[in-house]
Design a protein around this motif. Structure first.
Motif, mmCIF file in Angstrom:
data_model
loop_
_atom_site.group_PDB
_atom_site.id
_atom_site.type_symbol
_atom_site.label_atom_id
_atom_site.label_comp_id
_atom_site.label_asym_id
_atom_site.label_seq_id
_atom_site.Cartn_x
_atom_site.Cartn_y
_atom_site.Cartn_z
ATOM 1 N N VAL A 144 -6.772 4.992 -31.032
ATOM 2 C CA VAL A 144 -6.562 5.367 -29.627
ATOM 3 C C VAL A 144 -7.889 5.747 -28.978
ATOM 4 O O VAL A 144 -8.202 5.305 -27.859
ATOM 5 C CB VAL A 144 -5.525 6.509 -29.506
ATOM 6 C CG1 VAL A 144 -5.513 7.100 -28.105
ATOM 7 C CG2 VAL A 144 -4.136 6.013 -29.900
ATOM 8 N N LEU A 145 -8.693 6.553 -29.651
ATOM 9 C CA LEU A 145 -9.988 6.951 -29.102
ATOM 10 C C LEU A 145 -10.910 5.748 -28.923
ATOM 11 O O LEU A 145 -11.632 5.655 -27.924
ATOM 12 C CB LEU A 145 -10.642 8.012 -29.982
ATOM 13 C CG LEU A 145 -9.936 9.374 -30.011
ATOM 14 C CD1 LEU A 145 -10.578 10.280 -31.054
ATOM 15 C CD2 LEU A 145 -9.961 10.017 -28.631
ATOM 16 N N ALA A 146 -10.881 4.818 -29.870
ATOM 17 C CA ALA A 146 -11.712 3.616 -29.767
ATOM 18 C C ALA A 146 -11.274 2.749 -28.588
ATOM 19 O O ALA A 146 -12.115 2.247 -27.827
ATOM 20 C CB ALA A 146 -11.650 2.821 -31.064
ATOM 21 N N VAL A 147 -9.970 2.563 -28.433
ATOM 22 C CA VAL A 147 -9.465 1.758 -27.315
ATOM 23 C C VAL A 147 -9.822 2.423 -25.985
ATOM 24 O O VAL A 147 -10.248 1.753 -25.039
ATOM 25 C CB VAL A 147 -7.945 1.514 -27.444
ATOM 26 C CG1 VAL A 147 -7.369 0.919 -26.164
ATOM 27 C CG2 VAL A 147 -7.646 0.611 -28.640
ATOM 28 N N LEU A 148 -9.669 3.733 -25.908
ATOM 29 C CA LEU A 148 -10.027 4.446 -24.682
ATOM 30 C C LEU A 148 -11.517 4.293 -24.370
ATOM 31 O O LEU A 148 -11.892 4.076 -23.207
ATOM 32 C CB LEU A 148 -9.656 5.926 -24.786
ATOM 33 C CG LEU A 148 -8.168 6.258 -24.745
ATOM 34 C CD1 LEU A 148 -7.936 7.739 -25.042
ATOM 35 C CD2 LEU A 148 -7.561 5.871 -23.401
ATOM 36 N N ALA A 149 -12.359 4.399 -25.380
ATOM 37 C CA ALA A 149 -13.801 4.225 -25.176
ATOM 38 C C ALA A 149 -14.102 2.813 -24.674
ATOM 39 O O ALA A 149 -14.867 2.630 -23.723
ATOM 40 C CB ALA A 149 -14.563 4.511 -26.465
ATOM 41 N N TYR A 150 -13.473 1.824 -25.300
ATOM 42 C CA TYR A 150 -13.678 0.435 -24.892
ATOM 43 C C TYR A 150 -13.241 0.224 -23.444
ATOM 44 O O TYR A 150 -13.968 -0.353 -22.645
ATOM 45 C CB TYR A 150 -12.905 -0.505 -25.818
ATOM 46 C CG TYR A 150 -13.185 -1.959 -25.565
ATOM 47 C CD1 TYR A 150 -14.143 -2.638 -26.309
ATOM 48 C CD2 TYR A 150 -12.510 -2.673 -24.575
ATOM 49 C CE1 TYR A 150 -14.414 -3.977 -26.077
ATOM 50 C CE2 TYR A 150 -12.781 -4.005 -24.327
ATOM 51 C CZ TYR A 150 -13.720 -4.651 -25.081
ATOM 52 O OH TYR A 150 -14.007 -5.968 -24.844
ATOM 53 N N GLU A 151 -12.052 0.692 -23.133
ATOM 54 C CA GLU A 151 -11.498 0.499 -21.789
ATOM 55 C C GLU A 151 -12.334 1.221 -20.729
ATOM 56 O O GLU A 151 -12.382 0.785 -19.578
ATOM 57 C CB GLU A 151 -10.047 0.970 -21.719
ATOM 58 C CG GLU A 151 -9.086 0.196 -22.609
ATOM 59 C CD GLU A 151 -8.902 -1.251 -22.197
ATOM 60 O OE1 GLU A 151 -8.918 -1.549 -20.988
ATOM 61 O OE2 GLU A 151 -8.747 -2.096 -23.096
#
Length: 168
Positions: free
Chosen positions: A28-35
């Motif tokens: 979740v943190l990785a996806v949020l960072a990417y987005e």
């Protein structure tokens, strides 16, 4: 401080399957960072979590029974971010705008493969786990992350090179 790092700020106390919870939080943190436009925070986070884990785990284990209590999950976070780095970096490089829904295999496959390798523990992953020392706590998940990342890239290559052309 070692408690906060080793348990990833308490995430290691989520039950059942604290390692899966920690991996999911890392995704979740990785996806949020990417987005948010910060895709390179994923490999940076993997490096920071690795270094912090190698420092925190020995300190956390001092005076505890057992060599890998389930609340230690910084190793899962580091391994999961390592696995995700293999897909996030190429997606970012190719300017893919939407990881969450548009390129969802880019986070789902590393997550599933990491959990499989972390639970199954084949080959060097199992050997690292059997060390029974703080380094082994970190190393088995880093190996699992490496293998999950490599297999994710291979599967993406097979799909995009062999399957997708047939689908039109």
């Amino acid at each position: 401080m070692s408690w906060a790092i080793a348990t990833f700020f308490g995430a290691g106390h989520l039950r059942p399957a604290s390692g899966t919870w920690a991996s999911a939080i890392a995704v979740v943190l990785a996806v949020l960072a990417y987005e948010a436009g910060f895709a390179l925070l994923v490999p940076l986070g993997a490096a920071v979590a690795t270094v912090a884990g190698f420092w925190a785990v020995p300190h956390y284990l001092e005076g505890l029974l057992g060599d890998d209590p389930p609340e230690i999950v910084i190793d899962e976070v580091a391994g999961q971010w390592l696995a995700l780095s293999f897909t996030v970096i190429p997606l970012w490089w190719h300017d893919v705008p939407n990881l969450l829904l548009g390129a969802w295999p880019g986070w789902l496959m590393p997550f599933l493969l990491f959990r499989i390798f972390d639970i199954w523990k084949p080959w060097v992953i199992g050997r690292a786990d059997q060390r029974g020392d703080p380094a082994g706590v970190m190393l088995d998940d880093l190996w699992a992350g490496l293998f999950a990342g490599i297999v994710s890239v291979v599967l993406a290559g097979v799909y995009h090179g062999a399957v997708a052309p047939w689908l039109g």
